[in-house]
Motif scaffolding. Structure first.
Motif, PDB file in Angstrom:
ATOM      1  N   UNK A   1      13.806  30.456  66.389  1.00  0.00           N
ATOM      2  CA  UNK A   1      13.137  31.031  67.559  1.00  0.00           C
ATOM      3  C   UNK A   1      12.060  30.115  68.135  1.00  0.00           C
ATOM      4  N   UNK A   2      11.284  29.463  67.277  1.00  0.00           N
ATOM      5  CA  UNK A   2      10.239  28.550  67.757  1.00  0.00           C
ATOM      6  C   UNK A   2      10.850  27.344  68.460  1.00  0.00           C
ATOM      7  N   UNK A   3      11.937  26.837  67.883  1.00  0.00           N
ATOM      8  CA  UNK A   3      12.603  25.647  68.442  1.00  0.00           C
ATOM      9  C   UNK A   3      13.181  25.924  69.825  1.00  0.00           C
ATOM     10  N   UNK A   4      13.893  27.027  69.947  1.00  0.00           N
ATOM     11  CA  UNK A   4      14.502  27.333  71.239  1.00  0.00           C
ATOM     12  C   UNK A   4      13.456  27.726  72.282  1.00  0.00           C
ATOM     13  N   UNK A   5      12.427  28.441  71.867  1.00  0.00           N
ATOM     14  CA  UNK A   5      11.361  28.802  72.813  1.00  0.00           C
ATOM     15  C   UNK A   5      10.677  27.550  73.350  1.00  0.00           C
ATOM     16  N   UNK A   6      10.457  26.585  72.467  1.00  0.00           N
ATOM     17  CA  UNK A   6       9.822  25.325  72.889  1.00  0.00           C
ATOM     18  C   UNK A   6      10.726  24.539  73.828  1.00  0.00           C
ATOM     19  N   UNK A   7      12.043  24.802  73.766  1.00  0.00           N
ATOM     20  CA  UNK A   7      12.999  24.071  74.609  1.00  0.00           C
ATOM     21  C   UNK A   7      13.567  24.943  75.731  1.00  0.00           C
ATOM     22  N   UNK A   8      12.696  25.839  76.248  1.00  0.00           N
ATOM     23  CA  UNK A   8      12.960  26.577  77.490  1.00  0.00           C
ATOM     24  C   UNK A   8      14.040  27.652  77.399  1.00  0.00           C
TER      25      UNK A   8
ATOM     26  N   UNK B   1       4.260  23.179  60.893  1.00  0.00           N
ATOM     27  CA  UNK B   1       5.678  22.932  60.706  1.00  0.00           C
ATOM     28  C   UNK B   1       6.102  21.609  61.343  1.00  0.00           C
ATOM     29  N   UNK B   2       7.138  21.030  60.789  1.00  0.00           N
ATOM     30  CA  UNK B   2       7.665  19.760  61.295  1.00  0.00           C
ATOM     31  C   UNK B   2       8.556  20.055  62.500  1.00  0.00           C
ATOM     32  N   UNK B   3       8.199  19.541  63.645  1.00  0.00           N
ATOM     33  CA  UNK B   3       8.969  19.796  64.863  1.00  0.00           C
ATOM     34  C   UNK B   3      10.308  19.065  64.800  1.00  0.00           C
ATOM     35  N   UNK B   4      11.336  19.740  65.236  1.00  0.00           N
ATOM     36  CA  UNK B   4      12.661  19.128  65.335  1.00  0.00           C
ATOM     37  C   UNK B   4      12.751  18.302  66.610  1.00  0.00           C
ATOM     38  N   UNK B   5      13.699  17.370  66.685  1.00  0.00           N
ATOM     39  CA  UNK B   5      13.882  16.585  67.922  1.00  0.00           C
ATOM     40  C   UNK B   5      14.187  17.515  69.098  1.00  0.00           C
ATOM     41  N   UNK B   6      13.722  17.136  70.269  1.00  0.00           N
ATOM     42  CA  UNK B   6      13.921  17.972  71.460  1.00  0.00           C
ATOM     43  C   UNK B   6      15.395  18.236  71.708  1.00  0.00           C
TER      44      UNK B   6
ATOM     45  N   UNK C   1       9.102  43.189  57.516  1.00  0.00           N
ATOM     46  CA  UNK C   1       8.048  42.236  57.177  1.00  0.00           C
ATOM     47  C   UNK C   1       8.675  41.011  56.520  1.00  0.00           C
ATOM     48  N   UNK C   2       7.825  40.101  56.026  1.00  0.00           N
ATOM     49  CA  UNK C   2       8.299  38.927  55.309  1.00  0.00           C
ATOM     50  C   UNK C   2       8.777  37.809  56.202  1.00  0.00           C
ATOM     51  N   UNK C   3       8.371  37.828  57.469  1.00  0.00           N
ATOM     52  CA  UNK C   3       8.861  36.828  58.424  1.00  0.00           C
ATOM     53  C   UNK C   3       8.028  35.550  58.362  1.00  0.00           C
ATOM     54  N   UNK C   4       8.646  34.407  58.591  1.00  0.00           N
ATOM     55  CA  UNK C   4       7.875  33.168  58.701  1.00  0.00           C
ATOM     56  C   UNK C   4       7.068  33.182  59.989  1.00  0.00           C
TER      57      UNK C   4
ATOM     58  N   UNK D   1      19.432  23.815  54.510  1.00  0.00           N
ATOM     59  CA  UNK D   1      18.916  24.454  53.301  1.00  0.00           C
ATOM     60  C   UNK D   1      17.926  23.503  52.651  1.00  0.00           C
ATOM     61  N   UNK D   2      16.686  23.560  53.114  1.00  0.00           N
ATOM     62  CA  UNK D   2      15.657  22.633  52.670  1.00  0.00           C
ATOM     63  C   UNK D   2      14.347  23.372  52.484  1.00  0.00           C
ATOM     64  N   UNK D   3      13.510  22.845  51.602  1.00  0.00           N
ATOM     65  CA  UNK D   3      12.184  23.412  51.402  1.00  0.00           C
ATOM     66  C   UNK D   3      11.158  22.793  52.341  1.00  0.00           C
ATOM     67  N   UNK D   4      11.546  21.750  53.072  1.00  0.00           N
ATOM     68  CA  UNK D   4      10.636  21.141  54.036  1.00  0.00           C
ATOM     69  C   UNK D   4      10.343  22.115  55.167  1.00  0.00           C
ATOM     70  N   UNK D   5       9.161  22.023  55.731  1.00  0.00           N
ATOM     71  CA  UNK D   5       8.690  23.014  56.706  1.00  0.00           C
ATOM     72  C   UNK D   5       9.138  22.678  58.124  1.00  0.00           C
ATOM     73  N   UNK D   6      10.445  22.667  58.313  1.00  0.00           N
ATOM     74  CA  UNK D   6      10.956  22.358  59.645  1.00  0.00           C
ATOM     75  C   UNK D   6      10.828  23.565  60.571  1.00  0.00           C
ATOM     76  N   UNK D   7      10.790  23.283  61.847  1.00  0.00           N
ATOM     77  CA  UNK D   7      10.723  24.289  62.901  1.00  0.00           C
ATOM     78  C   UNK D   7      11.907  25.251  62.780  1.00  0.00           C
ATOM     79  N   UNK D   8      11.636  26.541  62.905  1.00  0.00           N
ATOM     80  CA  UNK D   8      12.699  27.536  62.791  1.00  0.00           C
ATOM     81  C   UNK D   8      13.297  27.849  64.161  1.00  0.00           C
TER      82      UNK D   8
END
Length: 517
Positions: free
Chosen positions: A300-307, A219-224, A317-320, A291-298
């Motif tokens: 939960x992953x984004x906030x977890x990465x930012x503490x 996935x494409x990481x978002x800015x910090x 089921x059906x989760x990314x 609303x994009x088809x690009x694989x940007x960071x979602x």
């Protein structure tokens, strides 16, 4: 009589058939067994009384017969054993597919195929019925026995080339003859493809795995992001399943399906729409910043990465891909749960307050992915004490129930949702050190027999409003935040609203998609 039966058996199974004759016969069986929904759609959407309409229908019958026969012929010519295996497989799958088309009025597209591959045995097993078994036996097993036992003569390359050329030429002439109907084909392409066996699930499966391969990329990481203060704040994001706005009394529904939430102060509800009608796609909309088809960071992953402390609890089921430490399923929560509610979605509330208090971080995001209103047997999704509206539908085929029974069963799932959300709010009220918010949004809606359509998953271009008009309910603790009064929200509002409530600054933050003042 036994001698007559022996002769029939001998003619059917022991006589050597030409590959062309066998392919045409199997294609005819395919046409008769699996294409009534296809031609039913054509008759309902084409002017069959006009000359062009008559030509169109006759051409489609011939085209379906010839295209399938040509493909079957090609498979059998290349390998009779592999060809027979693929034919048997297609008849078995087509039998199940036409059952679901006839029963739930679905279109077999990539959405439906994705739901099949992303489901669990527990979810799939509820669809098992005598009618489904009968479909598979009569339309799948019996013709498969014929396919396996019939002897086929080898064909020469010369005959193969002549047959193929003439078939393709004739199909081309059919296309030319229907040139005036090309706009009609373009308009109805998705429905036609989704009702044509075996191409509905074959093409859709290829599309699904093609997109899955793409989504499996990194996935494409978002800015910090930056946490702007040390104030304790928690958001509980509840993702509903198949909950449509029309059946919430908060939105004006005639039956009182929200007896608890309707009494809660600081609770607001917004009209909202989902970006699609199936879980896999809508979860991405809820969790992405745009609303994009690009694989940007979602989210939960984004906030977890930012503490931020992030917990994901799920009965669905059906989760990314979720890249966090605390991902908890029904099985992992079961050992801490006590009581009859553990067999239902309230298991997601097990030790929730204690887990928030145990966090060593000031900013907390809890995501609860429920499965409460998922069909087809809605009466199995809530404990018996929540069977408020009676009588209820207990059948796997909703069309066999009365409208009252079906709606009662579904409405009871909304009453149970009301109870779960109320208890989350009550837990959050006890966290005096935290500024708290509860956000509830459904992944998509649900059809309950309107226009003879059931459940969800239709393409957005033809989906009825019942499948995409969803509830968006928000509660905030006293003195924490005030809410804007937007008219209609979309699912991407969740990402930016969570960032705002937790006081997290990010370059991707969009104030226009934030529900808080």
């Amino acid at each position: 009589m036994p001698e007559i039966l022996k002769n029939i058996h001998r003619k059917i199974f022991t006589s050597n058939l030409q590959i062309t004759h066998f392919a045409l016969l199997v294609s005819l069986l395919n046409l008769v067994f699996f294409h009534f929904p296809f031609f039913g759609f054509v008759l309902n959407n084409a002017d069959y009384k006009s000359f062009i309409g008559i030509v169109l229908i006759i051409s489609l019958i011939i085209a379906v017969l010839l295209v399938n026969a040509f493909v079957f012929y090609l498979m059998l010519f290349l390998s009779r054993y592999l060809g027979k295996f693929l034919l048997v497989l297609s008849f078995l799958i087509s039998a199940a597919a036409v059952y679901f088309i006839n029963t739930y009025h679905v279109i077999i597209d990539e959405n439906v195929v994705g739901s099949v591959f992303n489901t669990t045995y527990e979810e799939t097993s509820v669809f098992l019925s005598f009618t489904l078994i009968l479909y598979i036996f009569l339309l799948g097993v019996i013709p498969s026995i014929y396919i396996i036992r019939t002897k086929i003569k080898k064909d020469t390359w010369k005959h193969f080339l002549v047959t193929s050329s003439l078939t393709l030429l004739f199909i081309g002439l059919l296309v030319i003859a229907n040139a005036n109907s090309l706009p009609w084909f373009h308009k109805n392409y998705k429905q036609l493809q989704g009702l044509m066996a075996p191409w509905s699930y074959t093409i859709s499966t290829c599309q699904f795995y093609s997109h899955k391969h793409r989504s499996d990329k990194k996935e494409i990481l978002l800015p910090d992001a930056t946490i702007k203060d040390d104030e304790k704040a928690v958001v509980v994001l509840v993702i509903g399943e198949s909950a449509r706005k029309q059946n919430f009394s908060l939105y004006g529904y005639g039956k009182n399906t929200n007896p608890l939430l309707s009494q809660v102060p600081n609770l607001s509800h917004f009209p909202a729409t989902s970006c699609n009608t199936y879980t896999t796609a809508t979860l991405k909309c809820i969790l992405r910043h745009d609303d994009t088809d690009d694989l940007y960071e979602i989210l939960p992953n984004y906030l977890y990465r930012n503490n931020v402390e992030v917990v994901w609890r799920t009965t669905n089921t059906g989760e990314p891909p979720i890249h966090i430490e605390k991902y908890q399923t029904r099985n992992s929560l079961m050992k801490y749960c006590k009581g009859g509610g553990c067999n239902y979605d309230e298991i997601l509330l097990t030790g929730l307050k204690e887990q928030i208090l145990a966090s060593k971080r000031n900013k907390v995001l809890i995501i609860l992915h429920t499965s409460i209103s998922h069909g087809p047997i809605y009466s199995k999704k809530y404990p018996p004490r929540f069977e408020i509206f009676k009588p209820v539908c207990n059948r796997v085929e909703p069309a066999e129930c009365s409208r009252e029974e079906l709606f009662n069963a579904y409405d009871n799932t909304i009453v149970y949702t009301d109870y779960i959300l109320y208890n989350i709010i009550e837990d959050l009220k006890q966290l005096s050190e935290y500024k708290s918010a509860m956000i509830y949004i459904s992944d998509h809606g649900e059809s309950l027999g309107e226009k003879d359509i059931y459940m969800h998953g239709l393409p957005m271009s033809i989906a009825p409003k019942e499948q995409y008009e969803i509830p968006f309910i928000v509660w905030v603790s006293e003195g924490s935040k005030e809410l804007k009064t937007d008219e209609i929200l979309c699912q991407n509002y969740v990402f930016h609203s969570v960032l705002n409530f937790l006081h997290i600054e990010s370059p991707v933050y969009n104030e226009k998609m934030n529900i808080f003042k």
